[in-house]
Design an enzyme around this catalytic site. Structure first.
Site, PDB file in Angstrom:
ATOM      1  N   ALA A  85     -60.616  12.247  -8.875  1.00 32.50           N
ATOM      2  CA  ALA A  85     -60.227  12.237 -10.286  1.00 32.50           C
ATOM      3  C   ALA A  85     -61.464  11.991 -11.145  1.00 32.50           C
ATOM      4  O   ALA A  85     -62.426  11.366 -10.677  1.00 32.50           O
ATOM      5  CB  ALA A  85     -59.200  11.130 -10.518  1.00 32.50           C
TER       6      ALA A  85
ATOM      7  N   GLY B 299     -59.097  11.637  -5.179  1.00 34.62           N
ATOM      8  CA  GLY B 299     -58.213  12.731  -5.570  1.00 34.62           C
ATOM      9  C   GLY B 299     -58.589  14.054  -4.921  1.00 34.62           C
ATOM     10  O   GLY B 299     -57.731  14.926  -4.739  1.00 34.62           O
TER      11      GLY B 299
ATOM     12  N   GLU C  78     -56.914  13.928  -1.692  1.00 34.18           N
ATOM     13  CA  GLU C  78     -55.465  13.992  -1.959  1.00 34.18           C
ATOM     14  C   GLU C  78     -55.035  15.425  -2.267  1.00 34.18           C
ATOM     15  O   GLU C  78     -53.975  15.883  -1.842  1.00 34.18           O
ATOM     16  CB  GLU C  78     -55.115  13.068  -3.132  1.00 34.18           C
TER      17      GLU C  78
ATOM     18  N   GLU D 113     -60.956   4.781  -3.700  1.00 36.32           N
ATOM     19  CA  GLU D 113     -60.438   4.238  -4.957  1.00 36.32           C
ATOM     20  C   GLU D 113     -60.526   2.723  -5.050  1.00 36.32           C
ATOM     21  O   GLU D 113     -60.779   2.166  -6.124  1.00 36.32           O
ATOM     22  CB  GLU D 113     -58.980   4.679  -5.165  1.00 36.32           C
TER      23      GLU D 113
HETATM   24  N1  3HC Z   1     -65.565  11.093 -11.867  1.00 36.17           N
HETATM   25  C1  3HC Z   1     -66.493  11.246 -12.824  1.00 36.17           C
HETATM   26  N2  3HC Z   1     -67.821  11.307 -12.587  1.00 36.17           N
HETATM   27  C2  3HC Z   1     -68.207  11.198 -11.322  1.00 36.17           C
HETATM   28  C3  3HC Z   1     -67.298  11.029 -10.272  1.00 36.17           C
HETATM   29  C4  3HC Z   1     -65.921  10.978 -10.584  1.00 36.17           C
HETATM   30  N3  3HC Z   1     -64.979  10.852  -9.632  1.00 36.17           N
HETATM   31  N4  3HC Z   1     -67.988  10.945  -9.126  1.00 36.17           N
HETATM   32  C5  3HC Z   1     -69.291  11.074  -9.453  1.00 36.17           C
HETATM   33  N5  3HC Z   1     -69.422  11.233 -10.773  1.00 36.17           N
HETATM   34  C6  3HC Z   1     -70.659  11.464 -11.515  1.00 36.17           C
HETATM   35  C7  3HC Z   1     -71.589  10.260 -11.509  1.00 36.17           C
HETATM   36  O1  3HC Z   1     -71.269   9.378 -12.554  1.00 36.17           O
HETATM   37  C8  3HC Z   1     -72.929  10.942 -11.715  1.00 36.17           C
HETATM   38  O2  3HC Z   1     -73.004  11.278 -13.080  1.00 36.17           O
HETATM   39  P1  3HC Z   1     -74.394  11.313 -13.826  1.00 36.17           P
HETATM   40  O3  3HC Z   1     -75.198  12.374 -13.152  1.00 36.17           O
HETATM   41  O4  3HC Z   1     -74.042  11.587 -15.228  1.00 36.17           O
HETATM   42  O5  3HC Z   1     -74.965   9.934 -13.616  1.00 36.17           O
HETATM   43  C9  3HC Z   1     -72.795  12.239 -10.950  1.00 36.17           C
HETATM   44  O6  3HC Z   1     -71.388  12.451 -10.816  1.00 36.17           O
HETATM   45  C10 3HC Z   1     -73.399  12.222  -9.575  1.00 36.17           C
HETATM   46  O7  3HC Z   1     -72.958  11.074  -8.895  1.00 36.17           O
HETATM   47  P2  3HC Z   1     -73.922  10.238  -7.943  1.00 36.17           P
HETATM   48  O8  3HC Z   1     -75.182   9.953  -8.633  1.00 36.17           O
HETATM   49  O9  3HC Z   1     -73.116   9.112  -7.410  1.00 36.17           O
HETATM   50  O10 3HC Z   1     -74.206  11.341  -6.826  1.00 36.17           O
HETATM   51  P3  3HC Z   1     -74.242  11.205  -5.265  1.00 36.17           P
HETATM   52  O11 3HC Z   1     -74.505  12.546  -4.746  1.00 36.17           O
HETATM   53  O12 3HC Z   1     -75.118  10.074  -4.867  1.00 36.17           O
HETATM   54  O13 3HC Z   1     -72.755  10.800  -4.817  1.00 36.17           O
HETATM   55  C11 3HC Z   1     -70.361  10.892  -4.756  1.00 36.17           C
HETATM   56  C12 3HC Z   1     -71.666  11.657  -5.027  1.00 36.17           C
HETATM   57  C13 3HC Z   1     -70.315  10.489  -3.281  1.00 36.17           C
HETATM   58  C14 3HC Z   1     -69.203  11.789  -5.085  1.00 36.17           C
HETATM   59  C15 3HC Z   1     -70.358   9.604  -5.603  1.00 36.17           C
HETATM   60  O14 3HC Z   1     -70.630   9.965  -6.938  1.00 36.17           O
HETATM   61  C16 3HC Z   1     -69.071   8.844  -5.592  1.00 36.17           C
HETATM   62  O15 3HC Z   1     -68.839   8.063  -4.702  1.00 36.17           O
HETATM   63  N6  3HC Z   1     -68.230   9.063  -6.609  1.00 36.17           N
HETATM   64  C17 3HC Z   1     -67.003   8.352  -6.778  1.00 36.17           C
HETATM   65  C18 3HC Z   1     -65.952   8.864  -5.852  1.00 36.17           C
HETATM   66  C19 3HC Z   1     -64.653   8.183  -6.117  1.00 36.17           C
HETATM   67  O16 3HC Z   1     -64.565   6.990  -6.270  1.00 36.17           O
HETATM   68  N7  3HC Z   1     -63.574   8.976  -6.173  1.00 36.17           N
HETATM   69  C20 3HC Z   1     -62.287   8.476  -6.474  1.00 36.17           C
HETATM   70  C21 3HC Z   1     -62.043   8.632  -7.915  1.00 36.17           C
HETATM   71  S1  3HC Z   1     -60.578   7.863  -8.439  1.00 36.17           S
HETATM   72  C22 3HC Z   1     -59.375   8.949  -7.966  1.00 36.17           C
HETATM   73  O17 3HC Z   1     -59.638   9.958  -7.403  1.00 36.17           O
HETATM   74  C23 3HC Z   1     -57.997   8.559  -8.378  1.00 36.17           C
HETATM   75  C24 3HC Z   1     -56.964   9.347  -7.689  1.00 36.17           C
HETATM   76  O18 3HC Z   1     -56.544   8.683  -6.553  1.00 36.17           O
HETATM   77  C25 3HC Z   1     -55.786   9.579  -8.582  1.00 36.17           C
END
Ligand code: 3HC
Ligand code: NAI
Length: 693
Positions: free
Chosen positions: A61, A102, A105, A125
């Site tokens: 997400a 997500g 998912e 998450e």
């Molecule tokens: N939403 C919005 N922005 C995101 C994002 C997300 N889910 N994941 C990464 N980004 C953005 C980062 O903020 C960063 O932005 P920037 O360049 O402006 O700083 C850019 O993407 C790159 O991220 P990283 O610097 O972390 O890049 P890496 O390659 O090192 O890592 C990644 C990539 C493994 C995908 C890491 O970014 C990460 O762990 N992201 C979070 C993943 C996460 O927590 N997902 C769950 C989201 S909540 C969800 O899905 C709810 C659902 O259950 C309903």
């Protein structure tokens, strides 16, 4: 467009194209749903493949969208996933790379999944203080089993797809060309015809689900004290043994509650803050960093040794220089001892220890540093000593070498001026123990080159540090703020508190360690030296004399076996000291103060708001570029409770109006002059603003 649609050989390919990680924001969700409808309506389409462009299938997400109207706007992720599941044509998820949250998912809503073996998959998450909110807690246990799913969801760990090869999650795992494999599977599925498998229809089988969940709940409760999400994850996963819709409703309710919680907002603030810290306004992609292949370190003491280990761990060769052979030998022995301790704990193999030691070259001669691309100085904290070192470096370092100082208090501009190349000089303020602590303050001098700073930012990432850029001011960001915090801790003693009460209150608030235990660990003599200097430089700034009195007794802390607390040999526990208690009470009497009972709430307010006020001044002066940088310094270097998001974020949650009101109240009390509110704080409080707007 954040999704791309095309048809190849009767297969509709839906490609998520929302860089950097194909986050599933509203636009992307709409795109997927539209693509699905188009594919259903197109008589030439037999099956659908959904995949991601670039470095991810999907990172999940769009976290930035949370708590905004777009987050709940249809189509929500559950709606999109239901549409995949109910598609009349078979849907294959082609997991080309990372599928998290997500993203996974979404794939679980497809009828089939093909993944690259090395693709990272997981439901992280919980790390953002929430739980998977689009069916992940219900579908993952159905696909990989209750126990494995619970472990992955509660820990938020990502694993490679091949780790889950033995489960039902993936229909195929491939080395390369995920799309080709997905196409093949899509054709086969279309040939076979409906019904297509839906994960929601699978059953979770476990011989003793109730017993396992009860056991897991106990374990999770013990470690997740200040975070509500992990236990909610357990509850939701536990519901996966129930009918699908019931479990889904339990998950949804928990998600809605958690996403609105302060803990989750704090964790998301930390997630973005950490990434934002490495971005500096005037350093764009047009700045080319310098290449760092060889590192030099001057001084093999406490810091020089730890700093070297960071580079060695990252595979960079280090030449370490000392003035005395004994000091060099001692430093080397300490590095080896640290590595061997890691090996004993199973963190390194014996071969890895030797590999690292092999990359380390000891020397007593500057001639061995002429080919270093970066030289970090960690000698005594004294201008005279630093001057001698930097003059030498200026004479021998190759053109373009970066010259860094690990000074914790000295003026980096003055140090830069010891050379004829101030553009190559910056401060790299590591924290002790330097091989362990995540924080690295990068001190940007008046003349530090942009490419020098860009190089340091990149290198910090390479060695696993969280870098925050600070301007030149005594104490930079972190130590400058902690000085105000320590001042308040001292005044609290004069008014009626004892060290153990102050520490208990701070630790109950969530600090890893209260101010007095921290002083004993770091060495009280360091603060003593700073106060002596301040007495000359800023004679009107007051400090409690209790700390000086404690130091005068030789009680420097753990290293002298006594400090604010008493210590016993072979035992790191801090025992309240009757000697110190008497000293404190006597000092209050000498000041003519009537000791009063001080509440824990007052202790916490005074400690934390003193950080906030100084933080506001640091922002105002541009020493830190943004409030989140200050929060990251405190979260990664000073043990500030993560679930409170850092001092500036915490102040925002309390409300700056309330913070200011409390400061004005304290300004009328003992040592009230310390509570001169920062103009920025006043302005924000009066306009209803926030530090982290
Ligand atoms: N939403 C919005 N922005 C995101 C994002 C997300 N889910 N994941 C990464 N980004 C953005 C980062 O903020 C960063 O932005 P920037 O360049 O402006 O700083 C850019 O993407 C790159 O991220 P990283 O610097 O972390 O890049 P890496 O390659 O090192 O890592 C990644 C990539 C493994 C995908 C890491 O970014 C990460 O762990 N992201 C979070 C993943 C996460 O927590 N997902 C769950 C989201 S909540 C969800 O899905 C709810 C659902 O259950 C309903
Ligand atoms: P230390 O006393 O443990 O080590 C300093 C080392 O430098 C000694 O081994 C000494 O022999 C060597 N040295 C002195 N003069 C030298 C010279 N001219 N050439 C080569 N080597 C020389 O000191 P520590 O704690 O490692 O501190 C080093 C620097 O790091 C200081 O600037 C200090 O302020 C800073 N710092 C210290 C922190 C800490 O917690 N100890 C934290 C952050 C920064």
């Amino acid at each position: 467009m954040t999704t791309h649609y095309d048809v190849r050989d009767g297969i509709a390919v839906l490609t998520l194209t929302n860089p950097p990680v194909n986050g599933l924001g509203l636009g992307t969700r709409r795109g997927v749903l539209e693509g699905l409808s188009r594919a259903q309506d197109d008589g030439t389409v037999r099956a659908i493949v959904i995949t991601g462009a670039g470095r991810a299938f999907s990172g999940g997400a769009d976290i930035r969208e949370f708590n905004s109207p777009a987050a709940n706007q249809e189509p929500t992720l559950p709606t999109v996933i239901a549409a995949l599941e109910n598609s009349t044509k078979p849907v294959v998820a082609a997991i080309n790379a990372t599928a998290l949250g997500g993203g996974l998912e979404l794939a679980l809503g497809a009828h089939y999944r093909v993944a690259a073996r090395k693709a990272q998959v997981g439901l992280p998450e919980v790390k953002l203080g929430i739980l998977p909110g689009a069916g992940g807690t219900q579908r993952l246990p159905r696909a990989i089993g209750l126990e494995l799913a619970l472990n992955l969801i509660v820990s938020g760990t990502a694993v490679t797809a091949e780790t889950l090869a033995a489960t039902r999650l993936f229909d195929r795992l491939v080395e390369t060309d995920v799309l080709a494999a997905a196409f093949e599977l899509a054709q086969t599925a279309a040939n076979q015809g409906a019904p297509y498998p839906r994960v929601r229809d699978w059953r979770v089988k476990h011989p003793n689900a109730d017993g396992f969940i009860a056991f897991a709940r106990m374990g999770v409760a013990a470690v997740a004290k200040n975070f509500p999400a992990p236990l909610k994850c357990v509850d939701a996963v536990a519901a996966s043994v129930k009918p699908f819709e019931i479990g889904l409703a339990i998950e949804r309710a928990a998600f809605s509650e958690l996403v609105a919680s302060t803990e989750s907002k704090a964790l998301r603030h930390a997630f973005f803050g950490e990434r934002a810290a490495s971005k500096v306004a005037d350093i764009g992609d047009d700045i080319t960093p310098r290449t760092i292949v060889k590192v030099g370190v001057i001084g093999a003491g406490t810091m020089g040794g730890g700093i070297s280990m960071n580079f060695l761990n990252a595979g960079l060769p280090v030449t370490i220089l000392e003035s005395q052979p004994e000091a060099l030998e001692r430093g080397l022995a300490t590095i080896r001892k640290n590595y061997e301790a890691s090996a004993k704990r199973g963190k390194l193999s014996a071969a890895q220890v030797e590999q690292r030691m092999h990359l380390l070259t000891p020397t007593l001669s500057y001639a061995d540093l002429t080919d270093a691309d970066l030289i970090v100085e960690a000698v005594f904290e004294d201008y005279g000593v630093k001057q001698a070192v930097f003059e030498q470096l200026d004479a021998i370092a190759k053109p373009g070498a970066i010259l860094a100082s690990n000074t914790s208090t000295l003026d980096v501009n003055r140090i830069a001026a010891f050379t004829k190349r101030p553009q190559d000089v910056l401060g790299t303020h590591f924290f002790s123990p330097a091989n362990v602590m995540k924080l690295l303050e990068l001190v940007r001098g008046a003349e530090t080159g942009k490419d020098v700073l860009a190089t340091a930012l990149g290198l910090a990432k390479k060695i696993g540090k969280t870098a925050v850029v600070s301007g030149v001011r005594d104490g930079f960001i972190g130590n400058r703020m902690i000085e105000q915090y320590s001042r308040q801790a001292g005044f609290l003693l004069e008014e009626g508190a004892l060290p153990q009460q102050v520490d208990r209150a701070a630790e109950k608030f969530g600090f890893a360690m209260g101010p007095f235990r921290m002083g004993d660990l770091a060495g009280n003599d360091i603060g003593w030296a700073i106060r002596k200097r301040r007495a000359i430089e800023q004679p009107d700034v007051t400090y409690s004399k209790t700390a000086d009195l404690v130091c005068e007794l030789g009680r420097y802390g753990q290293k002298t076996g006594a400090g604010w607390y008493d210590y016993k040999a072979g035992d790191r526990a801090a025992y309240p000291s009757p000697v110190v208690d008497v000293l404190i009470v006597q000092h209050s009497q000498d000041l003519g103060l009537h000791r009063r009972t001080i509440s824990d709430a007052e202790i916490v307010e005074r400690l934390v708001y003193s950080l906030v006020n100084e933080g506001a001044k640091i922002l105002e002066e541009g020493i830190a570029a943004k409030a989140s940088d200050i929060d990251i310094v405190y979260l990664s270097g000073y043990g500030f409770p993560l679930w409170r998001g850092g001092p500036m974020f915490y102040a925002d949650t309390v409300g700056l109006y309330n913070v200011l009101r409390a400061m004005r109240r304290y300004a009328t009390g003992h040592q009230g002059a310390a509570w001169q509110p920062a103009p920025l704080l006043v302005q924000l409080a009066e306009s209803g603003g926030q530090f982290n707007a």
